[in-house]
Scaffold this motif. Sequence first.
Motif, PDB file in Angstrom:
ATOM      1  N   GLY A 179       8.719 -41.916  38.620  1.00 12.88           N
ATOM      2  CA  GLY A 179       7.653 -43.125  38.812  1.00 12.88           C
ATOM      3  C   GLY A 179       6.357 -42.590  38.433  1.00 12.88           C
ATOM      4  O   GLY A 179       5.331 -43.136  37.890  1.00 12.88           O
ATOM      5  N   TYR A 180       5.895 -41.344  39.500  1.00 12.28           N
ATOM      6  CA  TYR A 180       4.771 -40.637  39.055  1.00 12.28           C
ATOM      7  C   TYR A 180       4.235 -40.417  37.699  1.00 12.28           C
ATOM      8  O   TYR A 180       3.283 -40.663  37.071  1.00 12.28           O
ATOM      9  N   SER A 181       5.404 -39.831  36.961  1.00 17.40           N
ATOM     10  CA  SER A 181       5.020 -39.419  35.636  1.00 17.40           C
ATOM     11  C   SER A 181       4.542 -40.416  34.654  1.00 17.40           C
ATOM     12  O   SER A 181       3.803 -40.418  33.873  1.00 17.40           O
ATOM     13  N   CYS A 182       5.419 -41.743  35.020  1.00 22.15           N
ATOM     14  CA  CYS A 182       5.144 -42.754  34.137  1.00 22.15           C
ATOM     15  C   CYS A 182       3.719 -43.483  34.351  1.00 22.15           C
ATOM     16  O   CYS A 182       3.070 -43.877  33.341  1.00 22.15           O
ATOM     17  N   GLN A 183       3.229 -43.371  35.768  1.00 20.19           N
ATOM     18  CA  GLN A 183       1.848 -43.693  35.807  1.00 20.19           C
ATOM     19  C   GLN A 183       0.827 -42.730  35.312  1.00 20.19           C
ATOM     20  O   GLN A 183      -0.104 -43.160  34.925  1.00 20.19           O
ATOM     21  N   VAL A 184       1.219 -41.351  35.341  1.00 23.39           N
ATOM     22  CA  VAL A 184       0.436 -40.442  34.473  1.00 23.39           C
ATOM     23  C   VAL A 184       0.473 -40.890  32.936  1.00 23.39           C
ATOM     24  O   VAL A 184      -0.689 -40.867  32.326  1.00 23.39           O
ATOM     25  N   MET A 185       1.395 -41.257  32.490  1.00 28.86           N
ATOM     26  CA  MET A 185       1.535 -41.896  30.779  1.00 28.86           C
ATOM     27  C   MET A 185       0.483 -43.099  30.770  1.00 28.86           C
ATOM     28  O   MET A 185      -0.090 -42.840  29.504  1.00 28.86           O
ATOM     29  N   ARG A 186       0.642 -43.940  31.799  1.00 28.73           N
ATOM     30  CA  ARG A 186      -0.295 -45.041  31.601  1.00 28.73           C
ATOM     31  C   ARG A 186      -1.785 -44.811  31.380  1.00 28.73           C
ATOM     32  O   ARG A 186      -2.380 -45.423  30.746  1.00 28.73           O
ATOM     33  N   ILE A 187      -2.154 -43.982  32.320  1.00 25.17           N
ATOM     34  CA  ILE A 187      -3.541 -43.465  32.311  1.00 25.17           C
ATOM     35  C   ILE A 187      -3.692 -42.675  30.782  1.00 25.17           C
ATOM     36  O   ILE A 187      -4.780 -42.879  30.442  1.00 25.17           O
ATOM     37  N   ALA A 188      -2.873 -41.776  30.609  1.00 27.37           N
ATOM     38  CA  ALA A 188      -3.017 -40.910  29.177  1.00 27.37           C
ATOM     39  C   ALA A 188      -3.047 -41.854  28.136  1.00 27.37           C
ATOM     40  O   ALA A 188      -4.006 -41.651  27.179  1.00 27.37           O
ATOM     41  N   GLN A 189      -2.592 -43.063  27.927  1.00 34.43           N
ATOM     42  CA  GLN A 189      -2.547 -44.100  26.939  1.00 34.43           C
ATOM     43  C   GLN A 189      -3.801 -44.791  26.908  1.00 34.43           C
ATOM     44  O   GLN A 189      -4.495 -44.846  25.861  1.00 34.43           O
ATOM     45  N   GLU A 190      -4.201 -45.021  28.201  1.00 36.18           N
ATOM     46  CA  GLU A 190      -5.641 -45.709  28.183  1.00 36.18           C
ATOM     47  C   GLU A 190      -6.886 -44.595  27.847  1.00 36.18           C
ATOM     48  O   GLU A 190      -7.521 -44.939  27.165  1.00 36.18           O
ATOM     49  N   GLY A 221     -10.213 -32.087  24.159  1.00 37.69           N
ATOM     50  CA  GLY A 221     -11.195 -33.186  24.129  1.00 37.69           C
ATOM     51  C   GLY A 221     -11.164 -33.836  25.565  1.00 37.69           C
ATOM     52  O   GLY A 221     -12.493 -33.818  25.900  1.00 37.69           O
ATOM     53  N   ARG A 222     -10.307 -34.203  26.174  1.00 40.39           N
ATOM     54  CA  ARG A 222     -10.296 -34.761  27.617  1.00 40.39           C
ATOM     55  C   ARG A 222      -9.313 -34.128  28.436  1.00 40.39           C
ATOM     56  O   ARG A 222      -8.237 -33.531  27.936  1.00 40.39           O
ATOM     57  N   VAL A 223      -9.349 -34.118  29.794  1.00 41.61           N
ATOM     58  CA  VAL A 223      -8.281 -33.696  30.789  1.00 41.61           C
ATOM     59  C   VAL A 223      -7.940 -34.554  31.699  1.00 41.61           C
ATOM     60  O   VAL A 223      -8.797 -35.322  32.274  1.00 41.61           O
ATOM     61  N   LEU A 224      -6.748 -34.583  31.871  1.00 36.61           N
ATOM     62  CA  LEU A 224      -6.167 -35.601  33.130  1.00 36.61           C
ATOM     63  C   LEU A 224      -5.381 -34.593  33.969  1.00 36.61           C
ATOM     64  O   LEU A 224      -4.406 -33.898  33.603  1.00 36.61           O
ATOM     65  N   LEU A 225      -5.460 -34.415  35.179  1.00 39.17           N
ATOM     66  CA  LEU A 225      -5.056 -33.950  36.141  1.00 39.17           C
ATOM     67  C   LEU A 225      -3.823 -34.676  36.750  1.00 39.17           C
ATOM     68  O   LEU A 225      -4.029 -35.684  37.296  1.00 39.17           O
ATOM     69  N   THR A 226      -2.756 -33.907  37.103  1.00 37.75           N
ATOM     70  CA  THR A 226      -1.464 -34.643  37.412  1.00 37.75           C
ATOM     71  C   THR A 226      -1.255 -34.378  39.033  1.00 37.75           C
ATOM     72  O   THR A 226      -0.344 -33.782  39.467  1.00 37.75           O
ATOM     73  N   ALA A 227      -2.498 -34.554  39.615  1.00 41.10           N
ATOM     74  CA  ALA A 227      -2.537 -34.098  41.174  1.00 41.10           C
ATOM     75  C   ALA A 227      -3.879 -34.861  41.664  1.00 41.10           C
ATOM     76  O   ALA A 227      -4.701 -35.215  41.104  1.00 41.10           O
ATOM     77  N   PRO A 228      -4.017 -35.022  43.078  1.00 41.12           N
ATOM     78  CA  PRO A 228      -5.240 -35.465  43.583  1.00 41.12           C
ATOM     79  C   PRO A 228      -6.530 -34.516  43.145  1.00 41.12           C
ATOM     80  O   PRO A 228      -6.274 -33.653  43.449  1.00 41.12           O
ATOM     81  N   GLY A 229      -7.452 -35.454  42.833  1.00 47.37           N
ATOM     82  CA  GLY A 229      -8.515 -34.669  42.345  1.00 47.37           C
ATOM     83  C   GLY A 229      -9.595 -34.569  43.703  1.00 47.37           C
ATOM     84  O   GLY A 229      -9.668 -35.555  44.591  1.00 47.37           O
ATOM     85  N   LYS A 230     -10.362 -33.230  43.525  1.00 48.76           N
ATOM     86  CA  LYS A 230     -11.199 -33.277  44.761  1.00 48.76           C
ATOM     87  C   LYS A 230     -12.565 -33.644  44.359  1.00 48.76           C
ATOM     88  O   LYS A 230     -12.875 -33.569  43.192  1.00 48.76           O
TER      89      LYS A 230
END
Length: 484
Positions: A461-472, A258-267
């Motif tokens: 800490g970073y993984s928790c930020q990723v999770m917050r985006i994923a929930q959103e 459905g959707r994609v979230l990259l766990t690194a800086p996007g270009k």
Amino acid sequence: MSITERDLYLQQWKQAQELAEQMLPMIGRLYRDRGLVLRIYGRPLNNVNTVDILKAHRFVKQYEGEALDIRDSFAVLEALTALRLAPARLDLGRLAVAYGRLEEPRPALTDWLREELADIVDREGPLLNEPQDVVLYGFGRIGRLLARLLIEKTGAGNKMRLRAVVVRPNSNDDDLDKRASLLRRDSVHGPFNGSIFTVPEENAIVANGNYIKVIYASDPAEIDYTEYGIKDALILDNTGKWRDEAGLSRHLEATGAGRVLLTAPGKGELKNIVFGVNHRDMTPEDRILSAASCTTNAITPVLKVLNERYGIEHGHVETVHAYTNDQNLTDNYHKGSRRGRSAPLNMVLTETGAAKAVAKALPELSGKLTGNAIRVPTPNVSLAVINLTLNDSVDEEGLREFLRDAALYSDVAEQIDYTASTEAVSTDLVGSRHAGVIDATSLIAGDRHCVVYVWYDNEMGYSCQVMRIAQEMAGLHFPRLPRS
């Protein structure tokens, strides 16, 4: 000191410990049944032990001058269990302190809570009709921490279910067991909190009752997730192999994605999201997003509040960063400058795009920051040294108080933590779930200049930020109460 006085300390500890033990099942039920995530002045209460609860009460002293009495928080927690509440993030400590400060005669605690939490009392929460299927594409350092977080958060208020992990094919007969072992044991973050076993005939790992299919694939486009009962999946790509929209779009060619979230800086034009700063820029039409880098997530919330309060003229960010697995154990070829030298033996001066990347999340700082990095021989937890020239004058006491309040009351309180300890070192911050932690006693300020030190667990800490985006992205929006 008499024997009686000495015994009093132990007696008080035992009484507090008993209350903490009684709090644990109530905290668990409120999460599982109501979707309530509880904290005390930012310290998490979910999935902790009794000593962690007592330490959280002690932490309140940094803000209020004295520790929080567990009897006060226990009374509030007990009252919360009697209310019908929608999912939210509640700071139990702030509620207890606010109620204790009311002038006599105080209203009944339950009546006061109904008014204070009116946004969620007797309301339906933002629960999804069906759990959001989540797939981890890659199972490295960040991937396994995301797995732990997803498994830990399984409950009424999360509605996100880890359904599968995708890894590269190999010929190892014990691959599944090795993957499970890496999830079970971690040299930095300790053992997995729960039970893990494998189902070899089905290529699956079962962790705390969560059935996780292990899919072997070389190309994301070749996968049919619907074969495994997975639909409209949120793909968390933690490989970093593709970092632009064209490459990451291969995930969307997979049936059931459905959707994609990259766990690194996007270009390129890919949106880089730092939750708490620019997550409102996300739209339902965004099918591919980036969670930026760990350093960008650590420094941007701090820069945001400093810029709003004092204005930033220009500055430099130096990151003292733990080594990562793209470096070498011993000297060997590496395409990057200096990174070929032994990571455990050297401080390695290298570049970072984090300072410039801040502008993607905070455009008002575009062109105002420079940055560099030093990789150091520690496996986790990094430090950002933020050296700024401000528009307004600042002094150390005022800056310290401002940052302390920002860590508790601002709209980036989930991202910024604060420590006033004069003895804090990097290992003390392992497991921190904030994007960054202000080291209050080390900051320097005077005239229009300041230097702020920000610790960050560049993995958790970073993984928790990723999770917050994923929930959103999944449509889960939880209010944070009490409001500032």
